[in-house]
Structure formats: structure tokens, C-alpha cells
Design a protein around this motif. Structure first.
Motif, mmCIF file in Angstrom:
data_model
loop_
_atom_site.group_PDB
_atom_site.id
_atom_site.type_symbol
_atom_site.label_atom_id
_atom_site.label_comp_id
_atom_site.label_asym_id
_atom_site.label_seq_id
_atom_site.Cartn_x
_atom_site.Cartn_y
_atom_site.Cartn_z
ATOM 1 N N PRO A 139 0.797 -1.229 0.000
ATOM 2 C CA PRO A 139 0.000 0.000 0.000
ATOM 3 C C PRO A 139 0.829 1.278 0.000
ATOM 4 O O PRO A 139 0.453 2.249 -0.659
ATOM 5 N N VAL A 140 1.936 1.294 0.694
ATOM 6 C CA VAL A 140 2.768 2.501 0.744
ATOM 7 C C VAL A 140 3.428 2.748 -0.617
ATOM 8 O O VAL A 140 3.458 3.884 -1.105
ATOM 9 N N ASP A 141 3.908 1.697 -1.257
ATOM 10 C CA ASP A 141 4.546 1.837 -2.562
ATOM 11 C C ASP A 141 3.553 2.264 -3.645
ATOM 12 O O ASP A 141 3.929 2.904 -4.617
ATOM 13 N N CYS A 142 2.298 1.900 -3.469
ATOM 14 C CA CYS A 142 1.270 2.212 -4.467
ATOM 15 C C CYS A 142 0.592 3.558 -4.235
ATOM 16 O O CYS A 142 -0.152 4.036 -5.093
ATOM 17 N N GLU A 143 0.839 4.154 -3.071
ATOM 18 C CA GLU A 143 0.127 5.369 -2.670
ATOM 19 C C GLU A 143 0.169 6.480 -3.718
ATOM 20 O O GLU A 143 -0.835 7.151 -3.956
ATOM 21 N N ASP A 144 1.315 6.697 -4.346
ATOM 22 C CA ASP A 144 1.445 7.772 -5.333
ATOM 23 C C ASP A 144 0.568 7.540 -6.564
ATOM 24 O O ASP A 144 0.336 8.465 -7.345
ATOM 25 N N TYR A 145 0.097 6.324 -6.747
ATOM 26 C CA TYR A 145 -0.701 5.974 -7.922
ATOM 27 C C TYR A 145 -2.193 5.861 -7.603
ATOM 28 O O TYR A 145 -2.978 5.489 -8.460
ATOM 29 N N ARG A 146 -2.566 6.170 -6.362
ATOM 30 C CA ARG A 146 -3.946 5.961 -5.909
ATOM 31 C C ARG A 146 -4.969 6.642 -6.825
ATOM 32 O O ARG A 146 -5.927 6.013 -7.270
ATOM 33 N N ALA A 147 -4.796 7.908 -7.123
ATOM 34 C CA ALA A 147 -5.773 8.622 -7.961
ATOM 35 C C ALA A 147 -5.806 8.051 -9.376
ATOM 36 O O ALA A 147 -6.888 7.852 -9.947
ATOM 37 N N GLN A 148 -4.639 7.782 -9.935
ATOM 38 C CA GLN A 148 -4.569 7.215 -11.284
ATOM 39 C C GLN A 148 -5.250 5.848 -11.336
ATOM 40 O O GLN A 148 -6.024 5.566 -12.253
ATOM 41 N N LEU A 149 -4.970 5.004 -10.360
ATOM 42 C CA LEU A 149 -5.587 3.675 -10.327
ATOM 43 C C LEU A 149 -7.097 3.772 -10.172
ATOM 44 O O LEU A 149 -7.848 3.068 -10.854
ATOM 45 N N THR A 150 -7.541 4.655 -9.300
ATOM 46 C CA THR A 150 -8.984 4.819 -9.100
ATOM 47 C C THR A 150 -9.660 5.232 -10.405
ATOM 48 O O THR A 150 -10.697 4.670 -10.786
ATOM 49 N N ASP A 151 -9.074 6.184 -11.110
ATOM 50 C CA ASP A 151 -9.627 6.603 -12.403
ATOM 51 C C ASP A 151 -9.649 5.446 -13.403
ATOM 52 O O ASP A 151 -10.646 5.245 -14.113
ATOM 53 N N LEU A 152 -8.563 4.680 -13.462
ATOM 54 C CA LEU A 152 -8.496 3.556 -14.400
ATOM 55 C C LEU A 152 -9.528 2.487 -14.055
ATOM 56 O O LEU A 152 -10.179 1.933 -14.946
ATOM 57 N N TRP A 153 -9.714 2.206 -12.774
ATOM 58 C CA TRP A 153 -10.717 1.213 -12.392
ATOM 59 C C TRP A 153 -12.133 1.694 -12.699
ATOM 60 O O TRP A 153 -12.969 0.914 -13.152
ATOM 61 N N PHE A 154 -12.405 2.980 -12.507
ATOM 62 C CA PHE A 154 -13.727 3.491 -12.867
ATOM 63 C C PHE A 154 -13.944 3.420 -14.378
ATOM 64 O O PHE A 154 -15.040 3.075 -14.829
ATOM 65 N N GLU A 155 -12.924 3.724 -15.153
ATOM 66 C CA GLU A 155 -13.043 3.580 -16.614
ATOM 67 C C GLU A 155 -13.319 2.133 -16.978
ATOM 68 O O GLU A 155 -14.144 1.839 -17.846
ATOM 69 N N GLN A 156 -12.621 1.230 -16.321
ATOM 70 C CA GLN A 156 -12.780 -0.193 -16.602
ATOM 71 C C GLN A 156 -14.192 -0.670 -16.250
ATOM 72 O O GLN A 156 -14.773 -1.491 -16.957
ATOM 73 N N MET A 157 -14.756 -0.139 -15.171
ATOM 74 C CA MET A 157 -16.096 -0.552 -14.777
ATOM 75 C C MET A 157 -17.162 -0.060 -15.754
ATOM 76 O O MET A 157 -18.305 -0.531 -15.706
ATOM 77 N N ALA A 158 -16.798 0.852 -16.635
ATOM 78 C CA ALA A 158 -17.737 1.332 -17.644
ATOM 79 C C ALA A 158 -17.531 0.627 -18.992
ATOM 80 O O ALA A 158 -18.211 0.939 -19.959
ATOM 81 N N ASP A 159 -16.611 -0.316 -19.050
ATOM 82 C CA ASP A 159 -16.314 -1.029 -20.290
ATOM 83 C C ASP A 159 -17.488 -1.917 -20.684
ATOM 84 O O ASP A 159 -18.311 -2.298 -19.844
ATOM 85 N N ASN A 160 -17.539 -2.272 -21.961
ATOM 86 C CA ASN A 160 -18.633 -3.123 -22.429
ATOM 87 C C ASN A 160 -18.359 -4.616 -22.222
ATOM 88 O O ASN A 160 -19.233 -5.439 -22.442
#
Length: 145
Positions: free
Chosen positions: A88-109
Motif C-alpha cells: 500500500p505505501v509503494d502504491c500510494e502515489d498511484y492511488r488517484a490514477q488507479l482509481t480513475d483507471l478502475w472506474f473507466e474499466q467498470m464502464a467497459d462493455n
């Protein structure tokens, strides 16, 4: 020999064949979820996961998350969910980017992309509850489609 394994997985994640790239993401996910363990349940091998090594693997998974092949994106997404739990600490800097990517993915067909994106986001929310709960619940539709 661990550096050689990481080099091989990263090279495979950049292979011309999408099945090889997908398999590489599965292997990287296993490194995080089974070989390293988590901060609360570490394995005896966790000490070998130095910050530079984890960053190399994270960068590889982030690149794979934007691959042209949807099966590669699908596995990379899940792998990143495991990495958030494991590091979790190593990934912290990517939290916003990952959240955006996962939301985009959840809208995929593609159903598996939506399902696995939601599962990976749930792993992240479980890890970073205080930081993500409000943002994620605000972004979810009031009623699922």
C-alpha cells in the motif's frame, strides 16, 4: 536470482504476443499476492521486495493496464488490486490514477473487465478506506445500471 525473475516477467509483459503479456501479468500478481504477502501477513520472502523492485513491477502493470488487448488489461487490473493490498505505501502515489483507471474499466462493455475492475477497486478501498471511501461512493451511480 530474484532480479532475473523480475526482468523476465517485465520482458514478457512487453512481448508481441498478447497471451504472453497476459501470462506475465498473472505471474506478477502472484509475486505480490503469494510470494510477498501483505504488511500484516508477510511471507519470509517479503524482504526481497525492495522499493525499486516493487516500483518496476508497478510500472509494468500500469503500462499493461492500458494495453491494446482487453485480456491483458483485465489481468493487469486485478494484479494492481493485489499490489495495493501487498504494497500500500509503494502504491500510494498511484492511488488517484488507479482509481480513475478502475472506474473507466467498470464502464467497459466487456463484463469480465467490469467485474474485475470493481473487485480491484474494492481491494483498494479495503486497503485505503479513509482515503478512498468518500471519493468512490460519490462517483458511484445512485442505482446500478
Amino acid at each position: 536470482h530474484f532480479e532475473t525473475v523480475i526482468d523476465a516477467y517485465i520482458a514478457a509483459a512487453q512481448a508481441p504476443n498478447h497471451a504472453v503479456r497476459e501470462a506475465a501479468c498473472h505471474c506478477i500478481a502472484e509475486l505480490g499476492s503469494r510470494v510477498a504477502g501483505s504488511p500484516t501477513t508477510p511471507t519470509v520472502h517479503r524482504e526481497h521486495f525492495t522499493h525499486p523492485r516493487v516500483q518496476r513491477l508497478l510500472q509494468t502493470l500500469l503500462a499493461s493496464f492500458q494495453d491494446e488487448s482487453w485480456p491483458v488489461r483485465d489481468v493487469a487490473s486485478t494484479a494492481l488490486g493485489h499490489f495495493v493490498t501487498a504494497f500500500p505505501v509503494d502504491c500510494e502515489d498511484y492511488r488517484a490514477q488507479l482509481t480513475d483507471l478502475w472506474f473507466e474499466q467498470m464502464a467497459d462493455n466487456i463484463p469480465s473487465l467490469r467485474r474485475n475492475g470493481a473487485a480491484a477497486l474494492a481491494m483498494a478501498v479495503g486497503t485505503w478506506t479513509d482515503q478512498l471511501w468518500d471519493d468512490v461512493t460519490d462517483r458511484l451511480p445512485p442505482k446500478p445500471p
